[in-house]
Scaffold this motif. Sequence first.
Motif, mmCIF file in Angstrom:
data_model
loop_
_atom_site.group_PDB
_atom_site.id
_atom_site.type_symbol
_atom_site.label_atom_id
_atom_site.label_comp_id
_atom_site.label_asym_id
_atom_site.label_seq_id
_atom_site.Cartn_x
_atom_site.Cartn_y
_atom_site.Cartn_z
ATOM 1 N N THR A 243 0.836 -1.200 0.000
ATOM 2 C CA THR A 243 0.000 0.000 0.000
ATOM 3 C C THR A 243 0.870 1.250 0.000
ATOM 4 O OG1 THR A 243 -0.095 0.043 2.424
ATOM 5 C CG2 THR A 243 -1.863 -1.131 1.257
ATOM 6 N N LEU A 244 0.278 2.362 -0.378
ATOM 7 C CA LEU A 244 0.958 3.654 -0.326
ATOM 8 C C LEU A 244 0.535 4.358 0.958
ATOM 9 C CD1 LEU A 244 2.842 5.524 -1.999
ATOM 10 C CD2 LEU A 244 0.778 6.642 -2.840
ATOM 11 N N GLU A 245 1.523 4.687 1.796
ATOM 12 C CA GLU A 245 1.235 5.259 3.108
ATOM 13 C C GLU A 245 2.014 6.562 3.317
ATOM 14 O OE1 GLU A 245 -1.026 3.898 4.923
ATOM 15 O OE2 GLU A 245 -1.199 1.916 4.001
ATOM 16 N N PRO A 246 1.650 7.339 4.350
ATOM 17 C CA PRO A 246 2.440 8.535 4.695
ATOM 18 C C PRO A 246 3.851 8.131 5.108
ATOM 19 C CG PRO A 246 0.288 8.595 5.762
ATOM 20 C CD PRO A 246 0.432 7.220 5.177
ATOM 21 N N GLU A 247 4.783 9.053 4.984
ATOM 22 C CA GLU A 247 6.178 8.792 5.361
ATOM 23 C C GLU A 247 6.253 8.229 6.772
ATOM 24 O OE1 GLU A 247 8.566 12.273 4.919
ATOM 25 O OE2 GLU A 247 9.392 11.646 3.005
ATOM 26 N N GLY A 248 7.049 7.172 6.933
ATOM 27 C CA GLY A 248 7.162 6.518 8.227
ATOM 28 C C GLY A 248 6.275 5.299 8.348
ATOM 29 N N GLY A 249 5.282 5.179 7.460
ATOM 30 C CA GLY A 249 4.410 4.016 7.482
ATOM 31 C C GLY A 249 3.201 4.190 8.390
ATOM 32 N N SER A 250 2.310 3.193 8.317
ATOM 33 C CA SER A 250 1.081 3.209 9.119
ATOM 34 C C SER A 250 0.963 1.935 9.944
ATOM 35 C CB SER A 250 -0.138 3.340 8.197
ATOM 36 O OG SER A 250 -0.061 4.505 7.408
ATOM 37 N N GLU A 251 0.146 1.995 10.992
ATOM 38 C CA GLU A 251 -0.068 0.819 11.834
ATOM 39 C C GLU A 251 -0.936 -0.216 11.132
ATOM 40 O OE1 GLU A 251 -1.543 1.911 15.638
ATOM 41 O OE2 GLU A 251 0.204 3.137 16.182
ATOM 42 N N SER A 252 -1.810 0.231 10.263
ATOM 43 C CA SER A 252 -2.659 -0.683 9.494
ATOM 44 C C SER A 252 -2.729 -0.177 8.050
ATOM 45 C CB SER A 252 -4.069 -0.758 10.100
ATOM 46 O OG SER A 252 -4.663 0.532 10.117
ATOM 47 N N PRO A 253 -2.920 -1.071 7.077
ATOM 48 C CA PRO A 253 -2.893 -0.665 5.682
ATOM 49 C C PRO A 253 -4.073 0.219 5.288
ATOM 50 C CG PRO A 253 -3.554 -2.954 5.887
ATOM 51 C CD PRO A 253 -3.128 -2.528 7.247
ATOM 52 N N THR A 254 -3.786 1.186 4.420
ATOM 53 C CA THR A 254 -4.834 2.020 3.842
ATOM 54 C C THR A 254 -5.334 1.306 2.582
ATOM 55 O OG1 THR A 254 -3.711 4.007 4.654
ATOM 56 C CG2 THR A 254 -5.395 4.307 2.957
ATOM 57 N N LEU A 255 -6.465 0.631 2.695
ATOM 58 C CA LEU A 255 -6.937 -0.224 1.608
ATOM 59 C C LEU A 255 -7.255 0.577 0.344
ATOM 60 C CD1 LEU A 255 -9.175 -2.724 3.612
ATOM 61 C CD2 LEU A 255 -6.792 -2.971 2.866
ATOM 62 N N GLU A 256 -7.616 1.858 0.503
ATOM 63 C CA GLU A 256 -7.891 2.675 -0.672
ATOM 64 C C GLU A 256 -6.627 2.942 -1.479
ATOM 65 O OE1 GLU A 256 -8.690 3.434 2.378
ATOM 66 O OE2 GLU A 256 -10.883 3.283 2.447
ATOM 67 N N GLN A 257 -5.465 2.702 -0.847
ATOM 68 C CA GLN A 257 -4.185 2.913 -1.511
ATOM 69 C C GLN A 257 -3.459 1.581 -1.746
ATOM 70 O OE1 GLN A 257 -2.886 5.926 -2.579
ATOM 71 N NE2 GLN A 257 -4.883 6.785 -2.049
ATOM 72 N N LEU A 258 -4.208 0.502 -1.892
ATOM 73 C CA LEU A 258 -3.629 -0.817 -2.154
ATOM 74 C C LEU A 258 -3.233 -0.909 -3.627
ATOM 75 C CD1 LEU A 258 -3.007 -3.702 -1.142
ATOM 76 C CD2 LEU A 258 -5.359 -4.315 -1.832
ATOM 77 N N TYR A 259 -1.934 -1.059 -3.869
ATOM 78 C CA TYR A 259 -1.434 -1.080 -5.247
ATOM 79 C C TYR A 259 -1.323 -2.506 -5.808
ATOM 80 C CZ TYR A 259 -0.397 3.847 -6.024
ATOM 81 O OH TYR A 259 -0.519 5.196 -6.251
ATOM 82 N N THR A 260 -0.830 -3.440 -4.990
ATOM 83 C CA THR A 260 -0.687 -4.825 -5.476
ATOM 84 C C THR A 260 -1.078 -5.802 -4.367
ATOM 85 O OG1 THR A 260 1.646 -4.920 -4.821
ATOM 86 C CG2 THR A 260 1.170 -4.247 -7.096
ATOM 87 N N LEU A 261 -1.530 -6.987 -4.782
ATOM 88 C CA LEU A 261 -1.941 -8.002 -3.824
ATOM 89 C C LEU A 261 -1.724 -9.385 -4.453
ATOM 90 C CD1 LEU A 261 -3.364 -8.733 -1.105
ATOM 91 C CD2 LEU A 261 -5.532 -8.670 -2.385
ATOM 92 N N GLY A 262 -1.205 -10.317 -3.651
ATOM 93 C CA GLY A 262 -0.986 -11.671 -4.148
ATOM 94 C C GLY A 262 -1.176 -12.692 -3.042
ATOM 95 N N VAL A 263 -1.800 -13.832 -3.374
ATOM 96 C CA VAL A 263 -2.096 -14.880 -2.396
ATOM 97 C C VAL A 263 -1.063 -16.010 -2.557
ATOM 98 C CG1 VAL A 263 -3.794 -16.564 -1.628
ATOM 99 C CG2 VAL A 263 -4.535 -14.297 -2.414
ATOM 100 N N VAL A 264 -0.610 -16.525 -1.423
ATOM 101 C CA VAL A 264 0.336 -17.646 -1.416
ATOM 102 C C VAL A 264 -0.434 -18.920 -1.769
ATOM 103 C CG1 VAL A 264 1.977 -18.971 -0.065
ATOM 104 C CG2 VAL A 264 1.742 -16.496 0.327
#
Length: 266
Positions: A243-264
């Motif tokens: 995900t794309l987050e503010p500088e320093g990162g976030s405690e939980s992902p911002t789903l509206e800014q989810l760029y890629t996703l993959g399942v194992v």
Amino acid sequence: MDIEQYISSGILELYVYGALSEKENAEVYKVLKEHPEIEQEVKEIEKSLMQLSASAAPYNPESVFNRIKEKLSLTDKETDVIPITRKSTNWTTYIGWAASIALLIGLFIQFNKNKALRQQVVQSQVEQQLLKGKINVAEEDLSKVKTLLSVLRDKDVLQIPLQAQKIDPTAYAAVYWDKEKQTTYIDVAGLPTPPPGKVYQVWSLKLDPLTPTSLGVLDKFTEDGTKIFSFTNTNDSEAFGITLEPEGGSESPTLEQLYTLGVVES
């Protein structure tokens, strides 16, 4: 460094006169750049040398010529009515002046040559250091590439493609997960450069219930040429997301800014 002791040691005078070795010149030059007061002292020494040379043998051809005319009684004041006793000209003095001028000119030419040579030597040494630094960086990059190739070719390393999401249909990434070494490599060459004040953050996901765990932020995204980053991953990951987050990162992902996703795959 004791600056006063360094100045009084006499090494600056030797530096100005060009009497030091190349290694000593380079060392003094380095000290000059680190200590402005020492650099100023060198300028004062050079100024004193120029003033001394000017006072010892001022280069004024017109003045010298007029003095010679006076000594020879060849000025316009000379007449036939008043006899003038001609004094012998002290040619030794003028020859001494001429020799002094020639010597000083030679010294200044040599001084300028030595100064230019010192600058060339220092510049050459700086260029060598820069080249050495570039070689070291290249060797580090080569070592990193070799390590990554060995990971990518390891049959026991899981490869998980991360698909583009709605926010950017052209984005893509890949995960290489070495479970045994608990290391996850993230290839993000397919992600766009993040805008100022934003960073990509990598997440390990449990799907039921959805539980995200941050693996880290890609704060060196623009600086890393390979665009492959490694993280310690002790989780029993079922999926990975970025995900794309503010500088320093976030405690939980911002789903509206989810760029890629993959399942194992099981």
